[in-house]
Design an enzyme around this catalytic site. Structure first.
Site, PDB file in Angstrom:
ATOM      1  CG  HIS A 128       1.241  85.843  29.101  1.00  0.00           C
ATOM      2  ND1 HIS A 128       1.094  84.971  27.988  1.00  0.00           N
ATOM      3  CD2 HIS A 128       0.434  86.842  29.017  1.00  0.00           C
ATOM      4  CE1 HIS A 128       0.145  85.581  27.183  1.00  0.00           C
ATOM      5  NE2 HIS A 128      -0.473  86.589  27.900  1.00  0.00           N
ATOM      6  CE  LYS A 231       0.328  92.717  25.397  1.00  0.00           C
ATOM      7  NZ  LYS A 231      -0.926  92.438  25.707  1.00  0.00           N
ATOM      8  CB  CYS A 371      -2.561  84.407  28.753  1.00  0.00           C
ATOM      9  SG  CYS A 371      -3.458  84.496  27.432  1.00  0.00           S
TER      10      CYS A 371
END
Length: 413
Positions: A128, A231, A371
């Site tokens: 990422h 998340k 990303c």
């Protein structure tokens, strides 16, 4: 293929009020969980209750509200630490605002002071941007070199290449536990062993792992491990950095100001105990307390069962998508080798167009490079669509996804 869900999804869905929303007569199908999961009533209540009954700054006052808030905030650190197997408790659990900040904390507090010419930081090609960009910039400032473990055509790490790269010049290995674009579950324990055999540290980005599978940072032997509350059924604005106590004690702070100090004179300052040394200013009090509630919510359901449910849904989704020869799925093809997300593309349809058509069906997915621009360059595509599952999703929702994909196919035929 197992027919029944490992979880009582109907009961669970009743605790997530947002899932009742409708758009143009279609009930919401939320499949963007890798970006942000939805929040259950107990977590929402924890936030509201804090502001209704306990709202005060921590570690700053002797009045009742401050004492109550301080105790709750401190205990939240202990609960989260225990959740990921950190036996050092709060001293090894720093609250940040997200995984990205946790990565930056280590990169600045450790990297700027420890890296120099001739040193190497080893990443993976599936990192990422939170890891890739951060270490890239630190390397430019210190003269260190960033190297990348290659990703195979099957979407997995080339561990032979990893063994070649991680050597005596390696100072830090930074690796994602579960890829947010490919779904790949990386062998982080093996990578930790490689790092430590070469006197290197390892940072693990667990943003896509902690929410949906049991994680034990000590079993992995991670030196640093980061994840985000939003998340894992928690609130936005709260992240976590696990760090081995001895390493955190030796590092310099990342941010300076109030709370993180012990004594200040006009000439010099000394630092507070862990973890407050790294939590400058008024911290994320409400978010931290609500994150503890999210952890307790997940533990009550059971992380093994949550993992089984995601694998069950992923297997079904892979099977449904394989019915079409014009869909390319990225990453491992077996559900047991990947997390609960699927990156894919439909021939001749840009991922953003596909996501827009999905939205017309009230199916929420993500489209873009997630990303991971360099990884998408390697895959030969500018963007991909991503469907990601969580504990409240159903097979019927996967069917809705497939129906919307078929509608897009016909529109662009």
């Amino acid at each position: 293929m197992q027919e029944s869900a490992p979880l009582d999804v109907e009961r669970i869905r009743g605790e997530f009020p947002i899932l009742e929303r409708e758009f143009d007569g279609n009930q919401l199908v939320y499949l963007d969980n890798a970006a942000t999961t939805q929040t259950p009533e107990p977590v929402i209540d924890a936030i509201a209750d804090y502001y209704r009954e306990t709202n005060a700054n921590v570690h700053r006052g002797i009045h009742h509200l401050s004492q109550e808030a301080s105790i709750a905030y401190e205990e939240a650190h202990d609960t989260v630490a225990e959740f990921v197997g950190a036996s050092g408790g709060r001293e090894e659990m720093v609250f940040t605002k997200n995984t990205t900040e946790a990565e930056n904390l280590v990169a600045y507090a450790w990297g700027l002071n420890e890296l120099g010419e001739g040193d190497e930081v080893v990443l993976t090609e599936m990192e990422h941007h939170a890891s890739l960009v951060t270490w890239q910039q630190i390397a430019k400032r210190t003269g260190a070199e960033v190297r990348y473990i290659e990703v195979t055509e099957g979407g997995e790490l080339d561990m032979d290449h990893a063994r070649e790269l991680i050597g005596e010049d390696t100072r830090m290995v930074s690796v994602v536990h579960v890829s947010n674009a490919l779904g790949t579950i990386n062998p982080v324990g093996e990578l930790a062993d490689l790092a430590h055999e070469n006197d290197s540290l390892i940072f693990v980005d667990g943003a896509q792992a902690v929410p949906n599978r049991p994680v034990d940072v000590e079993a992995i032997d991670a030196d640093f491990y980061a994840f985000s509350g939003h998340k894992m059924a928690g609130p936005t604005g709260i992240g976590c950095l696990y760090g081995k106590k001895a390493i955190l004690e030796a590092m310099e702070p990342f941010l300076y100001g109030g709370e993180m100090i012990r004594k200040v004179t006009y000439e010099e300052s000394t630092w507070n105990d862990l973890p407050w040394k790294y939590e400058a200013g008024t911290p994320l009090i409400a978010q931290g307390i609500a994150l503890e509630q999210a952890v307790e919510y997940l533990e009550e359901i059971g992380m093994e069962r949550i993992q089984a449910h995601e694998e069950w849904l992923t297997e079904y989704a892979l099977d449904r998508l394989s019915e079409f020869d014009d869909i390319e799925v990225y990453g491992p093809k077996e559900a047991g080798n990947r997390g609960g997300l699927i990156g894919f593309n439909l021939d001749s349809v840009h991922a953003h167009d596909l996501a827009s058509i999905m939205n017309d069906h009230a199916v929420a997915i993500r489209a873009g490079d997630h990303c991971t621009q360099p990884l998408h360059d390697k895959l030969g595509t500018a963007a991909s669509a991503r469907a990601s599952f969580y504990l409240y999703n159903t097979r019927e929702e996967v069917d809705r996804l497939v129906e919307a994909v078929d509608d897009a196919r016909q529109l662009f035929a």
